[in-house]
Design an enzyme around this catalytic site. Structure first.
Site, PDB file in Angstrom:
ATOM      1  N   CYS A 137       2.654  -1.313 -21.793  1.00 45.60           N
ATOM      2  CA  CYS A 137       3.812  -1.421 -21.392  1.00 45.60           C
ATOM      3  C   CYS A 137       4.715  -1.692 -22.584  1.00 45.60           C
ATOM      4  O   CYS A 137       4.472  -2.207 -23.442  1.00 45.60           O
ATOM      5  CB  CYS A 137       3.855  -2.531 -20.178  1.00 45.60           C
ATOM      6  SG  CYS A 137       2.832  -2.590 -18.995  1.00 45.60           S
ATOM      7  N   ARG A 160       5.101   3.886 -23.961  1.00 43.21           N
ATOM      8  CA  ARG A 160       4.174   3.004 -23.821  1.00 43.21           C
ATOM      9  C   ARG A 160       3.851   2.824 -22.447  1.00 43.21           C
ATOM     10  O   ARG A 160       2.748   2.208 -22.052  1.00 43.21           O
ATOM     11  CB  ARG A 160       4.641   1.405 -24.335  1.00 43.21           C
ATOM     12  CG  ARG A 160       5.076   1.425 -25.970  1.00 43.21           C
ATOM     13  CD  ARG A 160       5.668   0.340 -26.081  1.00 43.21           C
ATOM     14  NE  ARG A 160       4.786  -0.811 -26.132  1.00 43.21           N
ATOM     15  CZ  ARG A 160       3.864  -1.085 -27.177  1.00 43.21           C
ATOM     16  NH1 ARG A 160       3.936  -0.596 -28.300  1.00 43.21           N
ATOM     17  NH2 ARG A 160       2.822  -1.989 -26.862  1.00 43.21           N
ATOM     18  N   TRP A 177       2.975   0.492 -17.600  1.00 41.99           N
ATOM     19  CA  TRP A 177       1.821   1.242 -17.403  1.00 41.99           C
ATOM     20  C   TRP A 177       0.707   0.378 -16.704  1.00 41.99           C
ATOM     21  O   TRP A 177       0.280  -0.551 -17.169  1.00 41.99           O
ATOM     22  CB  TRP A 177       1.343   1.805 -18.810  1.00 41.99           C
ATOM     23  CG  TRP A 177      -0.003   2.667 -19.012  1.00 41.99           C
ATOM     24  CD1 TRP A 177       0.106   3.828 -18.974  1.00 41.99           C
ATOM     25  CD2 TRP A 177      -1.467   2.186 -19.114  1.00 41.99           C
ATOM     26  NE1 TRP A 177      -1.277   4.323 -19.066  1.00 41.99           N
ATOM     27  CE2 TRP A 177      -2.153   3.330 -19.261  1.00 41.99           C
ATOM     28  CE3 TRP A 177      -1.928   0.962 -19.401  1.00 41.99           C
ATOM     29  CZ2 TRP A 177      -3.451   3.346 -19.461  1.00 41.99           C
ATOM     30  CZ3 TRP A 177      -3.275   0.919 -19.515  1.00 41.99           C
ATOM     31  CH2 TRP A 177      -3.982   1.988 -19.566  1.00 41.99           C
ATOM     32  N   ASN A 212       3.731  -7.556 -21.647  1.00 45.67           N
ATOM     33  CA  ASN A 212       2.865  -6.315 -21.679  1.00 45.67           C
ATOM     34  C   ASN A 212       1.613  -6.951 -22.242  1.00 45.67           C
ATOM     35  O   ASN A 212       1.321  -7.946 -23.089  1.00 45.67           O
ATOM     36  CB  ASN A 212       3.297  -5.625 -23.151  1.00 45.67           C
ATOM     37  CG  ASN A 212       2.362  -4.748 -23.723  1.00 45.67           C
ATOM     38  OD1 ASN A 212       1.454  -4.354 -23.055  1.00 45.67           O
ATOM     39  ND2 ASN A 212       2.199  -4.631 -24.901  1.00 45.67           N
ATOM     40  N   GLY A 213       0.307  -6.599 -21.344  1.00 45.21           N
ATOM     41  CA  GLY A 213      -0.751  -7.123 -21.717  1.00 45.21           C
ATOM     42  C   GLY A 213      -1.632  -7.503 -20.458  1.00 45.21           C
ATOM     43  O   GLY A 213      -0.936  -6.922 -19.202  1.00 45.21           O
ATOM     44  N   GLU A 230     -10.867  16.620 -31.989  1.00 47.32           N
ATOM     45  CA  GLU A 230      -9.375  16.308 -31.887  1.00 47.32           C
ATOM     46  C   GLU A 230      -8.568  17.289 -31.147  1.00 47.32           C
ATOM     47  O   GLU A 230      -7.848  16.899 -30.329  1.00 47.32           O
ATOM     48  CB  GLU A 230      -8.841  16.167 -33.243  1.00 47.32           C
ATOM     49  CG  GLU A 230      -7.273  15.720 -33.473  1.00 47.32           C
ATOM     50  CD  GLU A 230      -6.945  14.470 -32.636  1.00 47.32           C
ATOM     51  OE1 GLU A 230      -7.875  13.680 -32.431  1.00 47.32           O
ATOM     52  OE2 GLU A 230      -5.667  14.400 -32.517  1.00 47.32           O
ATOM     53  N   LYS A 244      -6.738  16.582 -27.581  1.00 46.90           N
ATOM     54  CA  LYS A 244      -4.972  17.098 -27.731  1.00 46.90           C
ATOM     55  C   LYS A 244      -4.737  17.979 -26.186  1.00 46.90           C
ATOM     56  O   LYS A 244      -3.933  17.699 -25.557  1.00 46.90           O
ATOM     57  CB  LYS A 244      -4.520  17.924 -28.424  1.00 46.90           C
ATOM     58  CG  LYS A 244      -4.341  17.204 -30.115  1.00 46.90           C
ATOM     59  CD  LYS A 244      -3.288  16.280 -30.026  1.00 46.90           C
ATOM     60  CE  LYS A 244      -3.703  14.787 -29.495  1.00 46.90           C
ATOM     61  NZ  LYS A 244      -3.989  13.767 -30.630  1.00 46.90           N
ATOM     62  N   GLU A 247      -5.334  15.608 -23.030  1.00 49.20           N
ATOM     63  CA  GLU A 247      -4.532  14.715 -22.610  1.00 49.20           C
ATOM     64  C   GLU A 247      -3.148  15.151 -22.033  1.00 49.20           C
ATOM     65  O   GLU A 247      -2.444  14.309 -21.372  1.00 49.20           O
ATOM     66  CB  GLU A 247      -4.351  13.531 -23.847  1.00 49.20           C
ATOM     67  CG  GLU A 247      -4.066  13.880 -25.235  1.00 49.20           C
ATOM     68  CD  GLU A 247      -3.798  12.844 -26.331  1.00 49.20           C
ATOM     69  OE1 GLU A 247      -4.031  11.799 -25.851  1.00 49.20           O
ATOM     70  OE2 GLU A 247      -3.964  13.258 -27.594  1.00 49.20           O
ATOM     71  N   HIS A 299     -28.386  23.776 -26.484  1.00 52.11           N
ATOM     72  CA  HIS A 299     -29.022  22.508 -26.123  1.00 52.11           C
ATOM     73  C   HIS A 299     -28.454  22.074 -24.705  1.00 52.11           C
ATOM     74  O   HIS A 299     -28.474  20.888 -24.429  1.00 52.11           O
ATOM     75  CB  HIS A 299     -29.179  21.451 -27.271  1.00 52.11           C
ATOM     76  CG  HIS A 299     -29.770  21.782 -28.554  1.00 52.11           C
ATOM     77  ND1 HIS A 299     -31.019  22.035 -28.440  1.00 52.11           N
ATOM     78  CD2 HIS A 299     -29.407  21.898 -29.723  1.00 52.11           C
ATOM     79  CE1 HIS A 299     -31.511  22.602 -29.540  1.00 52.11           C
ATOM     80  NE2 HIS A 299     -30.359  22.131 -30.310  1.00 52.11           N
ATOM     81  N   LYS A 325       0.689   5.425 -25.209  1.00 52.25           N
ATOM     82  CA  LYS A 325       0.377   5.480 -26.740  1.00 52.25           C
ATOM     83  C   LYS A 325      -0.533   4.524 -27.238  1.00 52.25           C
ATOM     84  O   LYS A 325      -1.008   4.568 -28.270  1.00 52.25           O
ATOM     85  CB  LYS A 325       1.912   5.568 -27.452  1.00 52.25           C
ATOM     86  CG  LYS A 325       1.749   5.695 -29.028  1.00 52.25           C
ATOM     87  CD  LYS A 325       2.388   6.910 -29.319  1.00 52.25           C
ATOM     88  CE  LYS A 325       2.207   7.305 -30.901  1.00 52.25           C
ATOM     89  NZ  LYS A 325       1.057   8.548 -30.838  1.00 52.25           N
TER      90      LYS A 325
HETATM   91  C1  G6P Z   1      -4.213   5.504 -27.249  1.00 51.91           C
HETATM   92  C2  G6P Z   1      -3.322   6.873 -27.910  1.00 51.91           C
HETATM   93  C3  G6P Z   1      -4.144   7.858 -28.527  1.00 51.91           C
HETATM   94  C4  G6P Z   1      -4.539   6.972 -29.845  1.00 51.91           C
HETATM   95  C5  G6P Z   1      -5.189   5.868 -29.347  1.00 51.91           C
HETATM   96  C6  G6P Z   1      -5.643   4.771 -30.774  1.00 51.91           C
HETATM   97  O1  G6P Z   1      -5.166   6.061 -26.604  1.00 51.91           O
HETATM   98  O2  G6P Z   1      -3.023   7.540 -26.380  1.00 51.91           O
HETATM   99  O3  G6P Z   1      -3.284   8.846 -29.012  1.00 51.91           O
HETATM  100  O4  G6P Z   1      -5.310   7.880 -30.733  1.00 51.91           O
HETATM  101  O5  G6P Z   1      -4.842   5.071 -28.300  1.00 51.91           O
HETATM  102  O6  G6P Z   1      -4.648   4.523 -31.195  1.00 51.91           O
HETATM  103  P1  G6P Z   1      -4.218   3.932 -32.647  1.00 51.91           P
HETATM  104  O7  G6P Z   1      -2.832   3.302 -32.484  1.00 51.91           O
HETATM  105  O8  G6P Z   1      -5.341   2.626 -32.601  1.00 51.91           O
HETATM  106  O9  G6P Z   1      -4.482   4.681 -33.516  1.00 51.91           O
END
Ligand code: G6P
Length: 593
Positions: free
Chosen positions: A2, A27, A74, A100-101, A472, A476, A479, A495, A588
């Site tokens: 949040c 967030r 969130w 938040n938390g 990665e 992307k 997500e 495999h 995020k």
């Molecule tokens: C969340 C974000 C990702 C990010 C991950 C780790 O899941 O959506 O994009 O890679 O957290 O975040 P950090 O701030 O620790 O790199």
């Protein structure tokens, strides 16, 4: 997670707070709300939906107020409903809270409060806070004392902003979740993150865990809340941060994500600008420890996998990357001979912080690579390197992923005493990324995105440094475009995964000089089963149905090959009408378990 922001000042600040809240929308964005606090009232407006939608319905600009707290959610505890949206109130509607938390022991607290006669309106953990404060005030405590007293009562990680009717103060509390203070001539902010107030002030006070901030319109005081519940004033430095306001604004771009993808040319340069002495001391430390671990989540974990490759090739150094959320299962390996390099954009990821706290307890040394200065990870670390790339707002990590790789590459060159060579290579990489993100290249990738957008599943394969790059890329795609995408090391296909390949199934094949023979042979295995091959490669091969040309950059292929994948995921999302900056169910910065 949040986003929370509170303001108290000399001016009516509804517009400022609304703007700040929008800067925190990365967030969380399933519901939002605002409390306007006056001497005689608290007006709460909240509902389900993104900020613009809810504001259009409820008008957050009325009534005008100089004391406001607000929230973008969130959901964790309690569904996405108007009642569960923040801010929350106590029974008398005098205390209002955004949070938040997660309050882990909220059920016990709620039970106790219900027995005391408190009435709850939501299913959230947060709602216990205003009622707890009310209860403490009923017992005779002053507002500030009552707020301080809850710190001992709630477990888990939390950042809170609290206001009270008739009181010209707002209170911030930090226990494990991010909270910063912005100080300006016209008033003071307490927020989850700097972009919330960056447009209005660059003067920041960083708050540590178990600290309580009391902000009035012309003053900010910070107290440490001691174990015995007493508070002790802390002298705080006001930092002037050098983040560029434009970096937190979309400008003429349709989305933050595309802006941040294009910013990677700069990001390479900015992340490379590390203090030489500091880099070398990082490298020295690494040499002094017997066991070396990387720690990260999401994209930062993928960067650590790239780092493992770079450390092995460039510095001949063994490092074990561990997913932050899995770290505790390897706790027996960690001791005072261990060095942990924690990698995190936000510096606030719960799993990363928990792992680091554990490692510290058993005597490990903690170094970190972080984007957000003043974040919790910077406090927990013995030393840290900053990415220097400014705020990243798009939920999908792009420029910070690249910055993490740049720094890991510099450390490995420093370890092998070839820092100058490493820096030169990164300078060269900037030109490459500039060309790879040029408009004609983007158009080309947009075309391939249109082909992929209706696919049910996409496979991404690579070997060597291109295996974590494939991971990665797949992340992307998943997500932001909601298409199932899976990465495989080319050699693993046979495999099991090969059974999923049938006519028309697309596979993105990442090719470089080092791995070309073996990965193309894996591509053949897919083609034979009528899969569609999208080659991301320095050279054409007849097996490709689509071809994205990328230059051969050796160790820097991890960056050059990931750019087309970032662009591909972006354009798939856009062509499906999705908002890549705010993917469903994600946030995020994940500050919960
Ligand atoms: C969340 C974000 C990702 C990010 C991950 C780790 O899941 O959506 O994009 O890679 O957290 O975040 P950090 O701030 O620790 O790199």
């Amino acid at each position: 997670m949040c986003g929370i922001i509170g303001f108290i000042g000399k001016i009516k600040a509804n517009e400022i707070v609304l703007d700040g809240l929008k800067h925190l929308e990365y967030r969380g964005y399933d519901s939002c709300g605002v409390s306007m606090i006056t001497l005689s009232d608290i007006i709460v407006k909240k509902d389900v939906g993104k900020i613009d939608e809810v504001h259009a319905r409820l008008n957050f600009l009325e009534p005008a107020s100089n004391i406001i707290i607000s929230h973008t959610r969130w959901a964790t505890h309690g569904g996405i409903t108007t009642y569960n949206a923040h801010p929350h109130l106590d029974c008398k509607k005098e205390i209002t809270v955004v949070h938040n938390g997660i309050i882990e022991n909220y059920k016990e607290i709620k039970k106790y409060l219900i027995e005391k006669g408190h009435k709850f309106k939501s299913e959230t953990d947060t709602e216990v806070v205003p009622h707890l404060i009310e209860e403490e005030i009923n017992k005779g405590k002053k507002f500030e004392e009552a707020c301080a007293s809850i710190i001992k009562k709630i477990r888990g990680s939390s950042a809170l902003v609290i206001g009270k009717k008739g009181v010209e103060k707002i209170i911030g509390i930090k226990i494990g979740s991010p909270l910063v203070v912005g100080v300006s001539e016209f008033g003071n902010f307490i927020a989850s993150d700097i972009p919330a107030f960056l447009k209005y002030t660059k003067n920041v006070i960083f708050v540590k865990d178990y600290e309580m901030v009391i902000a009035s319109k012309d003053k900010v005081r910070v107290y440490e809340v001691l174990k015995n519940g007493r508070i002790k004033k802390v002298k705080k430095k006001v930092y002037t941060i050098d983040w560029n306001v434009e970096k937190a604004e979309k400008g003429s771009f349709q989305h933050f994500m595309i802006k941040e993808i294009l910013e990677q040319v700069d990001a390479i340069k900015l992340a490379s600008m590390q203090d030489r002495e500091k880099l070398e001391s990082f490298a020295e430390n690494i040499k002094n420890y017997k066991n070396l671990f990387f720690l990260g989540a999401g994209s930062s974990y993928h960067a650590s996998l790239v780092g493992k490759y770079l450390f092995s090739k460039i510095a001949k150094t063994t490092v074990v990357p561990i997913l932050a959320s899995e770290f505790i299962h390897y706790k027996d390996l960690i001791n005072d001979e261990s060095l942990i390099i924690a990698i995190s954009q936000s510096g606030e990821t719960y799993d990363v912080l928990e792992a680091v706290k554990f490692a510290k307890k058993v005597g490990a040394k903690i170094l970190s690579i972080v984007n957000v200065n003043g974040s919790s990870l910077t406090w927990e670390s013995d030393d840290y390197l900053l990415m220097n790339v400014g705020p990243e707002i798009g939920v999908a990590a792009t420029k910070t992923y690249t910055a993490e790789i740049v720094i890991l590459s510099l450390i490995s060159y420093a370890l092998s005493k070839r820092l100058e060579e490493g820096k030169k290579r990164l300078e060269y990489l900037q030109n490459i990324i500039y060309n790879l993100t040029a408009e004609n290249r983007r158009k080309e990738i947009e075309g391939i995105a249109r082909f992929l957008k209706d696919k049910k599943s996409i496979f991404v394969i690579g070997r060597g440094i291109l295996y974590p790059t494939a991971m990665e890329g797949a992340l992307k795609i998943k997500e932001i475009s909601y298409i199932h995408a899976e990465a495989f090391a080319g050699g693993e296909l046979k495999h099991g995964t090969l059974s999923l390949i049938e006519k028309g199934v697309p596979a993105i094949v990442l090719v470089d000089e080092e791995t070309k023979d073996s990965i193309l042979s894996n591509a053949h295995e897919i083609k034979t089963r009528e899969g569609v091959i999208i080659g991301v490669s320095p050279f054409y091969n007849e097996i490709f149905d689509y071809f994205i040309k990328v230059p051969e950059c050796g160790y820097e292929n991890a960056v050059s090959h990931v750019i087309p994948l970032q662009l591909l995921s972006y354009y798939i999302a856009v062509s499906k009408g999705l908002d890549p900056d705010k993917p469903r169910n994600l946030a995020k910065s994940i500050t919960v378990k």
